[in-house]
Design an enzyme around this catalytic site. Structure first.
Site, PDB file in Angstrom:
ATOM      1  N   ALA A  62     -20.401  52.620 -10.621  1.00  0.00           N
ATOM      2  CA  ALA A  62     -19.593  53.781 -10.215  1.00  0.00           C
ATOM      3  C   ALA A  62     -19.019  53.614  -9.224  1.00  0.00           C
ATOM      4  O   ALA A  62     -17.888  55.183  -8.806  1.00  0.00           O
ATOM      5  CB  ALA A  62     -21.385  54.414  -9.910  1.00  0.00           C
ATOM      6  N   THR A  63     -18.684  52.973  -7.919  1.00  0.00           N
ATOM      7  CA  THR A  63     -16.971  52.996  -7.110  1.00  0.00           C
ATOM      8  C   THR A  63     -16.013  53.498  -8.413  1.00  0.00           C
ATOM      9  O   THR A  63     -15.189  54.389  -7.767  1.00  0.00           O
ATOM     10  CB  THR A  63     -17.326  51.508  -6.718  1.00  0.00           C
TER      11      THR A  63
ATOM     12  N   ASN B 261     -28.582  58.817  -2.893  1.00  0.00           N
ATOM     13  CA  ASN B 261     -29.049  57.419  -2.293  1.00  0.00           C
ATOM     14  C   ASN B 261     -29.547  57.413  -1.361  1.00  0.00           C
ATOM     15  O   ASN B 261     -30.530  55.813  -1.265  1.00  0.00           O
ATOM     16  CB  ASN B 261     -27.438  56.446  -2.770  1.00  0.00           C
TER      17      ASN B 261
ATOM     18  N   GLN C  73     -28.034  56.978  -8.863  1.00  0.00           N
ATOM     19  CA  GLN C  73     -28.869  57.007  -8.727  1.00  0.00           C
ATOM     20  C   GLN C  73     -30.121  58.534  -9.439  1.00  0.00           C
ATOM     21  O   GLN C  73     -30.866  58.069  -9.190  1.00  0.00           O
ATOM     22  CB  GLN C  73     -29.413  57.437  -7.345  1.00  0.00           C
TER      23      GLN C  73
ATOM     24  N   HIS D 172     -25.724  48.345 -12.557  1.00  0.00           N
ATOM     25  CA  HIS D 172     -27.443  48.448 -11.884  1.00  0.00           C
ATOM     26  C   HIS D 172     -28.095  48.655 -10.935  1.00  0.00           C
ATOM     27  O   HIS D 172     -28.891  48.206 -10.116  1.00  0.00           O
ATOM     28  CB  HIS D 172     -26.703  46.782 -11.406  1.00  0.00           C
TER      29      HIS D 172
ATOM     30  N   THR E 192      -9.792  44.280 -20.746  1.00  0.00           N
ATOM     31  CA  THR E 192     -11.255  43.712 -21.446  1.00  0.00           C
ATOM     32  C   THR E 192     -11.845  43.721 -21.481  1.00  0.00           C
ATOM     33  O   THR E 192     -12.997  44.245 -20.464  1.00  0.00           O
ATOM     34  CB  THR E 192     -11.176  42.719 -21.902  1.00  0.00           C
TER      35      THR E 192
ATOM     36  N   CYS F 145     -24.350  49.685   1.211  1.00  0.00           N
ATOM     37  CA  CYS F 145     -22.729  49.707   1.889  1.00  0.00           C
ATOM     38  C   CYS F 145     -22.598  49.775   2.860  1.00  0.00           C
ATOM     39  O   CYS F 145     -20.855  49.739   3.650  1.00  0.00           O
ATOM     40  CB  CYS F 145     -22.786  50.735   0.504  1.00  0.00           C
TER      41      CYS F 145
HETATM   42  C1  PLP Z   1     -24.388  52.151  -5.614  1.00  0.00           C
HETATM   43  C2  PLP Z   1     -23.862  53.053  -5.863  1.00  0.00           C
HETATM   44  C3  PLP Z   1     -22.679  53.510  -5.880  1.00  0.00           C
HETATM   45  C4  PLP Z   1     -22.159  52.936  -6.252  1.00  0.00           C
HETATM   46  O1  PLP Z   1     -21.759  52.247  -7.546  1.00  0.00           O
HETATM   47  P1  PLP Z   1     -21.354  50.461  -7.653  1.00  0.00           P
HETATM   48  O2  PLP Z   1     -22.117  50.641  -9.409  1.00  0.00           O
HETATM   49  O3  PLP Z   1     -22.647  49.512  -7.672  1.00  0.00           O
HETATM   50  O4  PLP Z   1     -20.069  51.435  -7.550  1.00  0.00           O
HETATM   51  C5  PLP Z   1     -22.069  55.066  -5.944  1.00  0.00           C
HETATM   52  N1  PLP Z   1     -23.020  55.900  -5.996  1.00  0.00           N
HETATM   53  C6  PLP Z   1     -24.005  56.094  -5.268  1.00  0.00           C
HETATM   54  C7  PLP Z   1     -24.338  57.001  -4.832  1.00  0.00           C
HETATM   55  C8  PLP Z   1     -25.067  54.770  -5.482  1.00  0.00           C
HETATM   56  O5  PLP Z   1     -25.703  55.354  -5.337  1.00  0.00           O
END
Ligand code: PLP
Length: 400
Positions: free
Chosen positions: A81-82, A161, A189, A211, A249, A335
């Protein structure tokens, strides 16, 4: 599942499911053949190894699309998600620079969203960071008032989150449509936890992380609307995979795992969320019965089932977290917990520094059991009372 629960209860109890979720054993099973047997490159179009890998990737893409009501080709795989948030926000702003220079988000976004906007400010874009209400929800009137002629994008976190609140995504999107502004939501989330339909809700861009939904780490996706088409400038240059939006890839086993996680989430979401709401209420009631002045940060009703964020006046959340060796919970988010300052999210809800620092996040998940919740409840109560210098006897007296 029973074997899984048995192993979880042996060590510390895991109640930090907003930081990450265990990979579901069914997901791992689905992934394994793609490391050793079906190991081809999904972009090798000249032989069967490549075709099999490509078929698996496309099947996974379809499962992810189905979970959010999208089309298969609207799903772009990323590393998480980042990256999805960076691609959506920077990609849209940079592609559309000639049409506008103004962007809107909120003060309570995930760091990777806020930092993407900070980067765009350095590139000359103007960004409005909207305050939220004391319950963590966005003020739609304030959003409408912030939209300008040259606004390109609104980005709002779908499920938070730290405080778990669910934003009114359909209302926000309707407002954006009315003003011709594109709408992105960080749903790391939300996906698999709460029903989402990108067409009903009129969402243009939506970020997903595997994840956070019992899939593997290191993969995510970005939903990119095709009708009307949303145009993005890619972050990476390379072979032009993923419709030119994300070169590199594809990690086939991870794609397969994310697809399986999406399939399971779609099937089990309703039951799981009912079960987790009941467990969460059980924990909350147990704590409230013995700690009179506990407060809930963020709206309780408009909240994802697996989240609680509690404020225990007069104690330090850090002391509570470190005192509870048998329990994995956290202050703020994973984070930003390297920094010592209290959560900027809780401060944005109007909590003072002391109250923000007195708060903890508790995240329930698929493998959380009732026995774990009961044990966690008594551990938390015991430690809060100990930190306040109140004994067990005074606790039972005040509970009576
Ligand atoms: C965990 C999270 C992210 C980052 O996701 P990753 O897949 O770990 O890069 C971004 N936004 C929210 C709201 C999250 O909970």
């Amino acid at each position: 599942m029973n074997a899984m629960q048995a192993t979880v209860t042996k060590g510390p109890i895991y109640l930090d499911n907003q930081a990450t979720t265990a990979t579901d054993p069914r997901v791992v099973d689905a992934m394994l053949p793609y490391f050793t047997e079906i190991f081809g490159n999904a972009h090798s179009s000249g032989h069967a190894f490549g075709w099999q890998a490509e078929d698996a990737v496309e099947a996974a893409r379809q499962k992810i699309a189905d979970l959010i009501g999208a089309e298969q080709r609207e799903i772009i795989f990323t590393s998480g998600a980042t990256e999805s948030n960076n691609l959506a926000i920077k990609g849209l702003a940079r592609f559309n620079r000639a049409r506008g220079d103004h962007l809107i988000t909120t003060e309570i976004e995930h760091k990777c969203v806020l930092e993407s906007f900070r980067r765009l400010e350095k590139e000359g874009f103007r960004v409005t960071y909207l305050a939220v209400k004391a319950n963590g929800l966005i003020d739609l009137d304030a959003l409408a008032a912030a939209i300008e002629e040259r606004t390109l994008l609104v980005s709002v976190i779908g499920v938070h989150n730290e405080i778990g609140v669910i934003q009114p995504l359909a209302d926000i999107a309707a407002l954006c449509r009315r003003y011709g502004v594109q709408f992105h939501t960080d749903c790391a989330q939300a996906v698999g936890k709460t029903p989402l339909d990108v067409n009903q809700m009129q969402i243009d861009l939506l970020s997903i992380s595997a994840h956070k939904m019992y899939g593997p780490m290191g993969i995510g996706a970005l939903y990119v609307r095709r009708r009307p088409r949303v145009r993005l400038e890619p972050l990476f240059d390379g072979g032009g995979q993923e419709r030119g939006l994300r070169s590199g890839t594809l990690p086939v086993p991870l794609c397969v795992g994310m697809g399986e996680a999406a399939l399971i989430a779609g099937r089990e979401m309703a039951d799981e969320s009912g079960r987790l709401t009941a467990l969460r209420n059980r924990l909350l009631n147990a704590i409230r019965a013995q700690v009179a002045d506990v407060q809930i940060n963020g709206d309780l009703d408009r909240r994802v089932s697996g989240n609680l964020n509690l404020m225990f006046p007069h104690i330090s959340g850090d002391d509570l977290v470190s005192g509870l060796k048998g329990l994995a919970i956290s202050t703020g988010s994973a984070c930003t917990s390297a920094t010592i300052e209290p959560s900027y999210v809780l401060r944005a809800l109007g909590l003072n520094e002391a109250d923000a620092a007195a708060s903890v996040r508790i995240g329930l998940g698929r493998f959380t059991t009732e026995a774990e919740i009961d044990k966690a409840g008594s551990m938390i109560v015991g430690e809060v009372l100990r930190l306040r210098g109140e004994g067990k006897t005074s606790a039972s007296a005040s509970a009576a």
